[in-house]
Structure formats: structure tokens, C-alpha cells
Design a protein around this motif. Sequence first.
Motif, PDB file in Angstrom:
ATOM      1  N   MET A  92       0.709  -1.379   0.102  1.00  0.00           N
ATOM      2  CA  MET A  92      -0.068  -0.324  -0.131  1.00  0.00           C
ATOM      3  C   MET A  92       0.679   1.036   0.082  1.00  0.00           C
ATOM      4  SD  MET A  92      -2.547  -0.896   2.362  1.00  0.00           S
ATOM      5  CE  MET A  92      -4.589  -2.610   1.466  1.00  0.00           C
ATOM      6  N   ARG A 137       0.680   4.098  -2.942  1.00  0.00           N
ATOM      7  CA  ARG A 137       0.599   5.261  -2.545  1.00  0.00           C
ATOM      8  C   ARG A 137       1.489   6.537  -3.372  1.00  0.00           C
ATOM      9  NH1 ARG A 137      -1.773   5.650   2.680  1.00  0.00           N
ATOM     10  NH2 ARG A 137       0.872   5.178   3.118  1.00  0.00           N
ATOM     11  N   ASP A 138       2.819   5.922  -2.566  1.00  0.00           N
ATOM     12  CA  ASP A 138       3.735   7.136  -2.202  1.00  0.00           C
ATOM     13  C   ASP A 138       5.086   6.717  -3.736  1.00  0.00           C
ATOM     14  OD1 ASP A 138       1.628   7.808  -0.150  1.00  0.00           O
ATOM     15  OD2 ASP A 138       3.663   6.202   1.332  1.00  0.00           O
ATOM     16  N   HIS A 154       3.248   7.543  -6.515  1.00  0.00           N
ATOM     17  CA  HIS A 154       1.852   8.477  -6.731  1.00  0.00           C
ATOM     18  C   HIS A 154       0.951   7.714  -6.761  1.00  0.00           C
ATOM     19  CE1 HIS A 154       5.940  10.609  -5.288  1.00  0.00           C
ATOM     20  NE2 HIS A 154       6.617  10.527  -7.114  1.00  0.00           N
ATOM     21  N   GLY A 167      -1.337   7.327  -4.909  1.00  0.00           N
ATOM     22  CA  GLY A 167      -2.129   7.909  -3.649  1.00  0.00           C
ATOM     23  C   GLY A 167      -2.897   9.457  -4.371  1.00  0.00           C
ATOM     24  N   THR A 209      -4.529   9.344  -7.310  1.00  0.00           N
ATOM     25  CA  THR A 209      -6.298   8.650  -7.825  1.00  0.00           C
ATOM     26  C   THR A 209      -7.249   8.276  -6.593  1.00  0.00           C
ATOM     27  OG1 THR A 209      -5.042   6.581  -7.698  1.00  0.00           O
ATOM     28  CG2 THR A 209      -4.850   7.779  -9.547  1.00  0.00           C
ATOM     29  N   PHE A 262      -6.404   4.700  -4.297  1.00  0.00           N
ATOM     30  CA  PHE A 262      -5.510   4.052  -3.891  1.00  0.00           C
ATOM     31  C   PHE A 262      -5.234   5.062  -3.078  1.00  0.00           C
ATOM     32  CE2 PHE A 262      -4.754   1.396  -8.059  1.00  0.00           C
ATOM     33  CZ  PHE A 262      -4.854   0.991  -7.623  1.00  0.00           C
ATOM     34  N   SER A 263      -5.434   5.807  -2.363  1.00  0.00           N
ATOM     35  CA  SER A 263      -5.635   7.431  -1.038  1.00  0.00           C
ATOM     36  C   SER A 263      -5.900   6.581   0.225  1.00  0.00           C
ATOM     37  CB  SER A 263      -6.428   7.949  -1.962  1.00  0.00           C
ATOM     38  OG  SER A 263      -7.835   7.296  -2.225  1.00  0.00           O
ATOM     39  N   ALA A 272      -3.411   3.075   5.211  1.00  0.00           N
ATOM     40  CA  ALA A 272      -2.737   2.270   5.191  1.00  0.00           C
ATOM     41  C   ALA A 272      -3.606   0.952   6.214  1.00  0.00           C
ATOM     42  CB  ALA A 272      -2.104   1.260   4.690  1.00  0.00           C
ATOM     43  N   SER A 281     -11.559   3.717  -2.285  1.00  0.00           N
ATOM     44  CA  SER A 281     -10.435   3.469  -2.118  1.00  0.00           C
ATOM     45  C   SER A 281     -10.305   2.415  -1.782  1.00  0.00           C
ATOM     46  CB  SER A 281      -9.334   4.058  -1.151  1.00  0.00           C
ATOM     47  OG  SER A 281      -8.436   3.603  -1.274  1.00  0.00           O
ATOM     48  N   PHE A 296      -8.126   0.459  -0.954  1.00  0.00           N
ATOM     49  CA  PHE A 296      -7.721   0.338   0.681  1.00  0.00           C
ATOM     50  C   PHE A 296      -8.063   0.659   1.745  1.00  0.00           C
ATOM     51  CE2 PHE A 296      -3.538   2.661  -0.649  1.00  0.00           C
ATOM     52  CZ  PHE A 296      -2.755   1.838  -1.553  1.00  0.00           C
TER      53      PHE A 296
END
Lengths: 333, 272
Positions: free
Chosen positions: A162, A166-167, A170, A172, A174, A177-178, A181, A274, A276
Motif C-alpha cells: 500500500m 500510494r507514495d 504516486h 495516491g 487517484t 489508492f488513497s 493503509a 479507495s 485501501f
Amino acid sequence: MVDEILAGPPGEAEGPPVEPAQPRVGIHGGGFGDRIYSGVITLSALCVPALLLLIFWVITKAGWLALHTFGFGFLTSSQWDSVKQQYGAAPALYGTLVSSFVALVLATPLALGVAIFLSEFAPAWLRRPVAFLVDLLAAIPSVVYGLWGIFVLVPFLRSWVMPFLRDTLHLGATPFFSGPAYGPSMLAAGVILAIMILPYISAVSREVLMAVPRSQREAALALGATRWEMLWGAAIPFARSGIAGGVILGLGRALGETMAVTMVIGNRQEIATSLFAPGYTMASLIANQFTEATSDLNLSALMAVGFVLFVVTLLVNAGARWLVWRTSLETSI
Amino acid sequence: MPASEALARARADAADLAAQPARMEVRELNAHFGVVHAVKDVSMPIPEKRVTAVIGPSGCGKSTFLRTLNRMHETVPTARISGTVLLDGQDIYAPAVDPVSVRRHVGMVFQRPTAFPTKSVRGNVAAGLGVLRSVGERVDVDERVEEALRRAALWDEVKDRLDVSALELSGGQQQRLCIARALAMNPGVLLLDEPTASLDPLSTEKVEDLVRQLREDITVVMVTHNMEQAARVSDQTGFFLHGELVELSPTSQLFTRPGDTRTEAYITGRFG
Ligand SMILES: Nc1ncnc2c1ncn2[C@@H]1O[C@H](COP(=O)(O)OP(=O)(O)OP(=O)(O)O)[C@@H](O)[C@H]1O
Ligand SMILES: [Mg+2]
């Protein structure tokens, strides 16, 4: 008698031709037994659709109260409150579709890769053992997948995958995937499901790829295709409706899978874009709440969820089958 | 035809074949499937822009021989091969040679039609062209497709149906489609394995006309069970028996004055 039959047609056989009366005795001798046999067979064949209709009828009847009370809102409302007696299945419906979709997206290329490797590239001695191991994935009990999911997959997703998605990538930015976690999530359910349906898709794809006639492969090779070009230009197109059939089989499994999903999806009645975030599926909703159903309406609502799951599964299967039928019509032998 | 005339013709044909440079040449070729020795010690020149027919009883190794000429033989897992096959003087079995490039120069049509069922008529003919483009050749697909279909005598029958599935064509049309597919690659040598075995007399005639026409530009090797066909279209004929090349002669000679008693027995129908 047998000898006479083995001797071939009467014309070629020596001695007098076989009397037609003799074989007739053989055909009619077991007539009574045959009739009983075919009766039993017909009956058992009819039992299956009858059972299907029966299940459908019972579920519809049991869920009728909830369906009647909430109407179409049952599918659009996110509230599931046994105190206020408000029931809506939207998050579970959403979760079932999304987790299955994620599973398909992850499993299909992987399964196809495994099938291609096993049918085309693996040395003969490696084929059986690897195919066996992949098939073995289908034999692992669902609850064991769930346990593995809780103790291995979820922590791994939380601390590595995750943050990476996300990081590092990048993604995150969208909506998919934000967010934080937590671990138990739609993504976890999708990954578990992907692993669970992989053996089905890959086994079917492997079989249909191996069933592609040699002549088709040779035709491509004779045109100067490399093995890879032969695969994508001739073998896979030839096998595509069979491969689609394997994907449908996997989808059917994913839609109804209960235990493992329940253990990793987080069981929250909320629609979150998301992956997540935790979610719910219809199957896990039923499994989790059935023992605690407090009122008639609550019980009926669970039955209604079962009804929706049943219908969704039927629709998805029918739709996918129609798709296969369409493509195979275009390409039929 | 009086005997002396036949003799003169056979002589002239032999001289013509000898004058023609060898497009391919097979030397001491052996091919196996596991323990089956399918082609035994075959040596044969294949003259340029001539038609070479291969005849012989079923199972005598004709197809296997043909498949050694474009390295299709080795696609069978148990297959083994030894000997030399030269294409324009270069050994196609040399370690540095890529079988894929051999097959681009030596096209092949199989005994039964092998149209790609998921592709259209056009898609089938163009199937190999992507390969050519990937090696940097510039090809105009539509032009090539039309040209190949015309050469295969199929254009008039399918020009309005280029986008239907290849399976909508009749068996004979599918076979000519496969020929067109091979021709679209512009091969220098074309191998035909009983190309008319599944065709009606009319389609057969068309294919034979095509072979005669191809002879103007390319080299053809054709396996056939039909001796009249071999006599009609080929310049030289090789007779195979139990994997051995019993006799290779100008066609006009092989069918009138065979040089081997076994050939004579076969062509007069005493066995096979
Ligand atoms: N894939 C294979 N595996 C094992 N043996 C094979 C294979 N293909 C052919 N053979 C054997 O090789 C020998 C030659 O076969 P081939 O197909 O070349 O004969 P053919 O002359 O083309 O016969 P036909 O006229 O029937 O086509 C036969 O004995 C056959 O059994
Ligand atoms: Mg053959």
C-alpha cells in the motif's frame, strides 16, 4: 455370437449369414432394465434444475418481506441498522462486484502466463510438477487462505504494497489508492480471491492451449513466425473462447467466495472508492450476521441479500457465457 | 508419341534441368522420428524455377522429406536430422542459421487447409506480413493481399468477402487461401504437400495452373499421390520408397522409361 460380430459384416463372414432375429434378442433382452435405467438417469438429470428452482423459490420467499419493504432502495441504500430496522445491501453488492473484478484483473494475466509457460515453454519434466502445484492451490481450504491472509498478506499489504502504490508510484492522487493503509481492505480481498481463482483459470487455459491442433501451430511457424508470434497469432486466438470460459469459472468462484474474504475485507458497511478502505461482500454479510439476526425483517433482509447474490451470479455468468458464445460464433469451426 | 521422340524429349528435359542452377540442394539427408528412420540418405538437387514432384506410397517419407527443406521437421519433439540442405549455397542447418528466417524464404502449404479460424480472409492472407514488417521490410498489406489472392486464383471469388471469416469459404477455397497466405510472403521456394488432396477436380485444375504459373518466378517442390498430376506439372520427379529416394529423373523420362524396376512397378500400379 460375439465371434460372429467380430467376424465383420455378414457378407464377409463365413458360413450362413447372421439371422436378424438373433441380435434382436440381444437388443430387447435387457429392455426392461434399460427402461428403468434411462428412467433413473432422466430423473436425476431433471433433479438438478429442479433443485435450482427450489433454492431460488425458497430464497425469494424468505427474502420477500425485506424486498417488499425496501423495494429498489434495498440495492441503493448503505444503511444496515438492526435497531432502526433499516436494511440496504449497496455496500455488500458493491464489494462483491469490486473484489471479484480486482481478483480477475490480477489473476487473469498471471494465470494465462502460467498456462502459457506450462503448455508452451516449460521442459517436459517440469510441466507435471508445476501444474500439480498450481492445481493444489484449488485444494487449500478457504479458511486456511483466510488465516494466511490475516497473518501474512494483510500485514504485507499494509507495510509494503500500500505505501508503495500510494507514495512511491504516486497513485495516491487517484481515488482508488488513497487514504490510510489499515490492512484489511478491498485490496486484500481482491488479492486473496485472485490467488484462489488462479488455479481454475490457469488449468482451463492450459488445457485449451494444449488442445490447439498442431496444424494451426505449424501453419503459423511455416509462415516464419517465431514461437512467440505463433502463440499470439495462432494458438491464443484459437483458444480464446476456452480461455474466456476459464475466466468465467474463476469469476463464479470469486463472486461466491465467503470465508477467506470475510477474514480480510474488514467487514464495513460503507462504499469507499479507495481499495485501501475496508468493505463488505454479500457472502460475508450473510455469513457474519446470520446467527445474530434478531427480527423477522433482519432475517428476511439477509435472505434478500442471498437472493441478490444469486441473481448477480446468474447474470454475470449468463452475460459472460453470451460473450463466449458470440466470439465462438464468429470463429466457429 | 514414338519412342525416339520421347527419348529426345527426355534428353532435352535432362539438359534443361542440368543447365538450371540449383536453388536448393539436399545432400545425404537423414531424418528420424525417435527410432523411425523416415528419410534415408537422400541427395537431390532442386533446380531453380522448376517444379520438382515427389511421389511414392503412403508412409514412405515424402512429407517428412518436404518438411526438412524448411526446418519444419524439427518442430516435432522426437525429430532428429542429419545431412546438409543448401539454400542458395548456404546450409540451412548451419548453427548460425535461424529456422525462422529459413521459413520466410521457403514457404509451405500443408495437405489439409489450415486457415486461421479467428481471422478474416484478408487477415489470413496478411497473417505472415506482420512478421515481415517486424524485420524491417516495408509492405503495403492491401496490395500484397490482392496480389497473393490473384496469384492463387481466388481473388474473383472472394474480393467482395475479404472481411468474412475464413471458415465461410469452401474447403477448396480455403486451400487456395493457404496458398495465397504462403505466396504473400514472396517466398523463393514453395513447398506443397499434396495441395490438391482435398480438392474437387475444378479446384485441382486451378492449383495446377497456378503451379505452372509459379514456375516462371519461383522454385516449387510438390508432394503428390496423383501421378498424372506429377506428369502434368513437374519438370523432375523423385520416387520415394521406404524413406529412400529410389529414382530422380526428368518427369518425361520417369513416367515413360523409369530407370528402376521398383519405380516401374509403382507407376504401373503393381504396388503402393
Ligand atoms: N510425428 C511423427 N511422429 C512419429 N513418426 C512419424 C511422425 N510423422 C511421420 N512419422 C513416420 O514417418 C514415416 C514417414 O511419414 P511421412 O508422413 O513422411 O509419410 P508420407 O510419405 O508423407 O505419407 P502420406 O503419403 O501418407 O502422407 C512414417 O513411417 C510415419 O509413421
Ligand atoms: Mg504426407
